[in-house]
Structure formats: structure tokens, C-alpha cells
Write a protein that holds these residues in place. Structure first.
Motif, PDB file in Angstrom:
ATOM      1  N   VAL A  24      -7.814  13.583  -2.107  1.00 13.80           N
ATOM      2  CA  VAL A  24      -9.047  12.784  -2.070  1.00 13.80           C
ATOM      3  C   VAL A  24      -9.377  12.418  -0.624  1.00 13.80           C
ATOM      4  CG1 VAL A  24     -10.085  10.580  -2.748  1.00 13.80           C
ATOM      5  CG2 VAL A  24      -8.731  11.862  -4.412  1.00 13.80           C
ATOM      6  N   ALA A  59       3.350  13.192  -7.373  1.00 14.87           N
ATOM      7  CA  ALA A  59       2.097  13.821  -7.823  1.00 14.87           C
ATOM      8  C   ALA A  59       0.912  12.918  -7.484  1.00 14.87           C
ATOM      9  CB  ALA A  59       2.143  14.088  -9.324  1.00 14.87           C
ATOM     10  N   GLY A  60       1.095  11.605  -7.654  1.00 13.16           N
ATOM     11  CA  GLY A  60       0.048  10.652  -7.313  1.00 13.16           C
ATOM     12  C   GLY A  60      -0.260  10.708  -5.821  1.00 13.16           C
ATOM     13  N   GLN A  85      -2.300  13.787  -4.927  1.00 10.96           N
ATOM     14  CA  GLN A  85      -3.721  13.719  -5.321  1.00 10.96           C
ATOM     15  C   GLN A  85      -4.477  12.782  -4.377  1.00 10.96           C
ATOM     16  OE1 GLN A  85      -3.876  16.231  -7.304  1.00 10.96           O
ATOM     17  NE2 GLN A  85      -1.657  15.958  -7.424  1.00 10.96           N
ATOM     18  N   GLN A  86      -3.808  11.718  -3.928  1.00  7.68           N
ATOM     19  CA  GLN A  86      -4.457  10.795  -2.988  1.00  7.68           C
ATOM     20  C   GLN A  86      -4.727  11.486  -1.646  1.00  7.68           C
ATOM     21  OE1 GLN A  86      -2.158   7.101  -2.940  1.00  7.68           O
ATOM     22  NE2 GLN A  86      -1.971   7.269  -5.143  1.00  7.68           N
ATOM     23  N   LYS A 143       0.825  -1.211   0.000  1.00  9.07           N
ATOM     24  CA  LYS A 143       0.000   0.000   0.000  1.00  9.07           C
ATOM     25  C   LYS A 143       0.865   1.269   0.000  1.00  9.07           C
ATOM     26  CE  LYS A 143      -4.264   1.478   2.177  1.00  9.07           C
ATOM     27  NZ  LYS A 143      -5.124   1.416   3.340  1.00  9.07           N
ATOM     28  N   SER A 173      -1.297  22.208  -7.746  1.00  7.66           N
ATOM     29  CA  SER A 173      -2.293  22.274  -8.815  1.00  7.66           C
ATOM     30  C   SER A 173      -2.052  21.176  -9.851  1.00  7.66           C
ATOM     31  CB  SER A 173      -2.298  23.654  -9.467  1.00  7.66           C
ATOM     32  OG  SER A 173      -1.032  23.901 -10.032  1.00  7.66           O
ATOM     33  N   PHE A 174      -1.313  20.154  -9.450  1.00  9.47           N
ATOM     34  CA  PHE A 174      -1.131  18.943 -10.250  1.00  9.47           C
ATOM     35  C   PHE A 174      -0.474  19.231 -11.602  1.00  9.47           C
ATOM     36  CE2 PHE A 174      -3.424  14.636 -11.198  1.00  9.47           C
ATOM     37  CZ  PHE A 174      -2.187  14.046 -11.367  1.00  9.47           C
TER      38      PHE A 174
END
Lengths: 250, 130
Positions: free
Chosen positions: A233, A225-226, A229-230, A145, A209-210
Motif C-alpha cells: 500500500v 503477511a500484514g 501488504q502494508q 506503530k 501474492s498474499f
């Protein structure tokens, strides 16, 4: 045994002497190199045979320590991982972008180190155990994970690539938030609330801002970057749980 | 030996011209202007609808005019760029772990395209195209 192919390499190196220079300046070098060498080898050859005053950081020479990050032709690179065979013509070498220059190719990393400390990048165990009670066990699935995010070597290439960090230096930034996420995902950890106070903020993940440049330059395929974003979320879900669900904690 | 770190100046406006990857990012971000324009257009259409059939017909006629069609085509192109660039990065934001493995990104991206296709078909069906 065939002798190694040699090549005269031209380097354009950004130099800065804090005691003499008002601003950095470029200096050109020509140095004979083996074709198999990396940019770090070329710099070492310059230092050993042409100019002993040239300063740069390095340690392991095998893309593990994260010390030798530099801009090579404008791209953040580990100089031990930037092969001369991939470059033609003059190779421009500059200190990592977005960090103050201490001297020549050496940057001031204090800001990153401070941010790294703030996100508590270490295990904060859910439950205290004595040594006699044994280790904290984890299944392979629980390890997978977060495993990718644990590969970060703190080389700061992602900060040099990030335009958000460049424009807004308060941004906690890719590597620090990724490492916070790595521990938040760890089944043995109970420190997420403490880290969220630092990373789920305007200076934290919401400054991102990705652009995705961090993941493109990462030498260890961590994909910061991943991770960011996680975190976005997960933080959004926290907000919905707090504000929309009956009995949500404030 | 004294410390006197040098801070390099940063261009607040021209930074995105330095790297192709920054330009790619800006090309995605600039699509929001066209998405915003579409939203305003829809609101304007609603207002005209509330003013009666004649006003709404004038609105529709203006959309069918050459400048109207050109504007809609531009909005469509930028909307598609916006949607596809976001679809293609969804596996980063929403990884799906199955046991010790992660589901390949192409399935997550593919699911988004499938839902998009389905939603488009429903909209076209409701609009009486079929």
C-alpha cells in the motif's frame, strides 16, 4: 509428588550425511519421553541415548532464539514449542522446507542472512546526535506503530511456509521485508528510501501474492503477511505521489 | 568434513495440494477466472448493444436461458468468495491506529461489508428492482 507420565514416542527423522548420502533418507527412532516434553526434547533424548550422530540446531529452548525451526508433520514449527501431547502416532521431523540441507536437520541459512543484510534492519537515524545531546525519544503510540513487527526472532518458519519463496528463491521473503517495514515505521528512522530500493521491487514485496501462510506459522504472532501488504500500500502511494502529483520527485 | 548441501526438489505444479492453507489460497485465486469471465461478458453485452435493440435482446435472452442462468450463478458464487476473502483480510493491509491502540479488525471488515451493501442497493435501485 506424582511421577511424570511417560510415553514411547516414535520419530521418523529425515537424515542426510553430505559425505555419504546422495539424497536424504528417513530413519525411525523409538524413545521414551515425558508427556510434557517437546519435540526438541525427544530429539535430544535420541542423541543422548540412541544415536549421537543425529544433528540439529537449538539454543534457548524457550522460543526466543529462533534456532530450532523444523518441519514437524509437514508444518514449520519451533521444535522447542512443538509439544508431544499435541501429536499422536509417528511424528515426522524434517529440516525446514525451502532451505538446502546442510546435514540431518540442519539447514543452510545463508540466503536468508544475505537478504536480511540487504534490507538494512537497523536504525538509520534521521539526524545525527552526539551522546551529549541525549537519546532519541519516542512516545508509546510511536512505539506501538511498529512493536508487533519488532518481535521477529529470525526463525525462518515463514520462509519454510511460503510457496512463493519455494518457487521463486530470489524473493526477499516475509521476515526480511517485515523487518524493513519495522524500521520504516520507526519515528527515529530516516532510512526508508534506502530500504525501498530493495523491498519495493519485483524480487521484493511484489513477488508476494498474499498466501498468508507466513502469518499462520509465525510463533511470535508478528503477522509478516500484514507487514507485506502494508508495504505494498505504501509503495503504491509513493508511485502515485511521484507520477500524478505536480512536483512529485522522480 | 566437506560441505555438500542438498536442495530438495519443488513441484512447480502440485505444490498447492500439499497444504489445506495453500488450497484455500488457490480457491481465492481461481475466482479471478470467473471475475474475468464476467468482465468479458459485460464487454460482449456492450458490443451487442451497439449493434442495435434486436442484437441486445438476443444477448439478454441467452443470459435468461438455463445455461446462461447457471453461468451467472457460478460467477456470482465465485465473485462473492473473491469479495469476502479479500474483505476479511483488509485489517492486515490497512490497520487503523488510534493513539496507542489499533481499531479492532471487525470494524474495518464491517465497513467493507456496509459499503458493499450500500453499493448493491444503489445498483438495484438504478436497475429498477424497487
Amino acid at each position: 509428588m506424582t511421577p511424570l507420565k511417560q510415553r514411547l514416542v516414535q520419530l521418523e527423522v529425515l537424515r542426510y550425511d553430505p559425505e555419504k548420502d546422495k539424497a536424504p533418507r528417513y530413519q525411525n527412532y523409538e524413545v521414551m519421553c515425558n508427556e510434557e516434553w517437546v519435540v526438541l526434547d525427544a530429539l535430544t533424548a535420541v542423541k543422548e541415548s540412541i544415536d549421537p550422530t543425529l544433528n540439529f540446531r537449538w539454543s534457548c529452548h524457550m522460543a526466543v532464539c529462533g534456532s530450532c525451526g523444523m518441519m514437524v508433520n509437514g508444518e514449520p514449527k519451533l521444535s522447542c514449542h512443538a509439544f508431544l501431547r499435541d501429536y499422536q502416532g509417528v511424528i515426522r521431523v524434517e529440516p525446514l522446507a525451502n532451505f538446502p540441507i546442510e546435514r540431518d536437520l540442519v539447514t543452510v541459512a545463508d540466503d536468508f542472512i544475505d537478504k536480511l543484510k540487504r534490507v538494512k534492519p537497523y536504525l538509520i537515524p534521521k539526524e545525527k546526535k552526539t551522546i551529549e545531546q541525549g537519546e532519541f525519544k519516542q512516545t508509546p503510540a510511536q512505539l506501538m506503530k511498529y512493536r508487533q513487527f519488532s518481535m521477529c526472532i529470525n526463525c525462518m518458519l515463514c520462509y519454510a511456509a511460503c510457496p512463493e519463496y519455494s518457487l521463486q528463491p530470489k524473493f526477499i521473503g516475509p521476515a526480511a521485508i517485515t523487518l524493513a517495514h519495522r524500521y520504516n515505521l520507526d519515528s527515529r528512522d530516516g532510512g526508508r528510501d534506502e530500504r525501498q530500493e530493495v523491498i519495493a521491487t519485483n524480487e521484493g514485496v511484489w513477488e508476494c501474492s498474499f498466501v498468508g501462510a507466513c502469518s499462520e506459522v509465525c510463533p511470535k504472532a508478528v503477522d509478516p503477511a500484514g507487514a507485506l501488504q502494508q508495504v505494498k500500500v505504501a509503495s503504491t502511494l509513493d508511485w502515485f505521489k511521484e507520477h500524478l502529483l505536480p512536483g512529485g520527485k522522480k | 568434513m566437506s560441505r555438500n548441501p542438498y536442495v530438495r526438489p519443488v513441484s512447480k505444479t502440485g505444490w498447492w495440494l500439499k497444504q489445506p492453507r495453500y488450497m484455500r489460497y488457490m480457491s481465492r485465486e481461481v475466482t479471478c477466472i470467473f471475475i474475468g469471465a464476467l468482465a468479458m461478458l459485460m464487454l460482449w453485452g456492450l458490443k451487442r448493444l451497439s449493434e442495435g435493440p434486436a442484437a441486445y435482446e438476443t444477448f439478454l435472452a441467452s443470459l435468461r436461458s438455463p445455461p446462461g442462468v447457471l453461468m451467472l450463478l457460478l460467477i456470482l458464487a465465485f465473485s462473492v468468495h473473491n469479495a469476502t476473502s479479500w474483505f476479511n483480510v483488509t485489517p492486515k493491509a490497512m490497520p487503523v491506529q488510534i493513539g496507542e491502540e489499533f481499531l479492532a479488525g471487525k470494524y474495518i471488515v464491517g465497513a467493507h461489508y456496509a459499503v458493499w451493501l450500500l453499493a448493491s442497493l444503489v445498483v438495484l435501485l438504478m436497475a429498477g428492482v424497487f
